[in-house]
Design an enzyme around this catalytic site. Structure first.
Site, short mmCIF file in Angstrom:
data_model
loop_
_atom_site.label_atom_id
_atom_site.label_comp_id
_atom_site.label_asym_id
_atom_site.label_seq_id
_atom_site.Cartn_x
_atom_site.Cartn_y
_atom_site.Cartn_z
N GLY A 1 0.83 -1.20 0.00
CA GLY A 1 0.00 0.00 0.00
C GLY A 1 0.86 1.24 0.00
O GLY A 1 1.81 1.37 -0.79
N ASP A 2 0.54 2.18 0.90
CA ASP A 2 1.32 3.41 0.99
C ASP A 2 2.17 3.43 2.26
O ASP A 2 2.46 4.48 2.81
CB ASP A 2 0.40 4.64 0.95
N GLU A 3 2.58 2.25 2.70
CA GLU A 3 3.39 2.12 3.91
C GLU A 3 4.82 1.73 3.55
O GLU A 3 5.05 0.71 2.89
CB GLU A 3 2.78 1.08 4.85
#
Length: 211
Positions: free
Chosen positions: A110-112
């Site tokens: 994801g955006d991690e």
């Protein structure tokens, strides 16, 4: 006395050896690709974990960092997945550039994003620099896409159990404490970067730059 099959075997052995070597190279490349995120080029969770374990064993002052992009979903929903991919690719490139020679960056999904730092001597300044890098606009199809970042940090030396798993858990907790300070998704006022650099380490680890 050489039989009629021996010359054939002498020819086949190097061919078979060469074939297995080629197969091994292809297998290595395939495994290497699996450990690399195709979008950002960063290590995936498995590849990063292996590298991070090596850093932790060699550097007692290692630090683990987790960064989650703020405002990414809004960019993705408004501008489309191509725009979201552009933001993720830019974030990965900036994180990799920010990492030092002995530091290792990765993307958990994801955006991690994640990183392990071998040396935390300039941690406060470096965190401020990273937050500033991640909030810089990303140019895409004539648009300037902007996100922020919530960053959680855990020093191995300050943990009861100085392991990678414990550091990830502590950094994750710190990151979500920061992310939970939003009010209905609205951005909050935050201290200027110069002020962040002057904060005590325990507080400076937990700053948030909103999108």
């Amino acid at each position: 006395m050489m039989t009629h099959t021996e010359p054939v075997l002498q020819l086949l052995v190097p061919l078979l050896a060469g074939g297995w070597a080629l197969h091994a190279i292809r297998l290595y490349r395939r495994l290497h690709c699996v450990r690399r995120d195709p979008l950002t080029g960063l290590l995936t969770r498995e590849g990063w974990s292996r590298a991070a374990d090596r850093v932790i064993r060699r550097h007692r002052g290692a630090t683990v960092l987790l960064a989650d992009l703020n405002g990414f979903k809004a960019v993705n929903d408004r501008h489309g997945h191509d725009a979201g991919d552009a933001v993720l690719a830019a974030a990965g490139e900036r994180l990799a550039a920010w990492c030092g020679r002995n530091d290792v960056a990765g993307r958990l999904g994801g955006d991690e994003f994640v990183a392990v730092l071998a040396d935390d001597a300039r941690l406060r300044d470096r965190l401020a620099d990273l937050a500033e890098l991640l909030r810089q606009p990303v140019a895409h199809n004539g648009e300037q896409l902007r996100v922020g970042a919530s960053i959680g940090v855990a020093r191995l030396a300050e943990l009861d159990a100085p392991t990678l798993a414990a550091a990830l858990k502590a950094a994750d907790t710190a990151m979500y404490q920061i992310k939970g300070r939003t009010r209905g998704g609205r951005r909050l006022l935050v201290p200027a970067l110069a002020a962040v650099r002057r904060l005590p380490v325990a507080i400076a680890h937990r700053f948030r730059l909103a999108a």
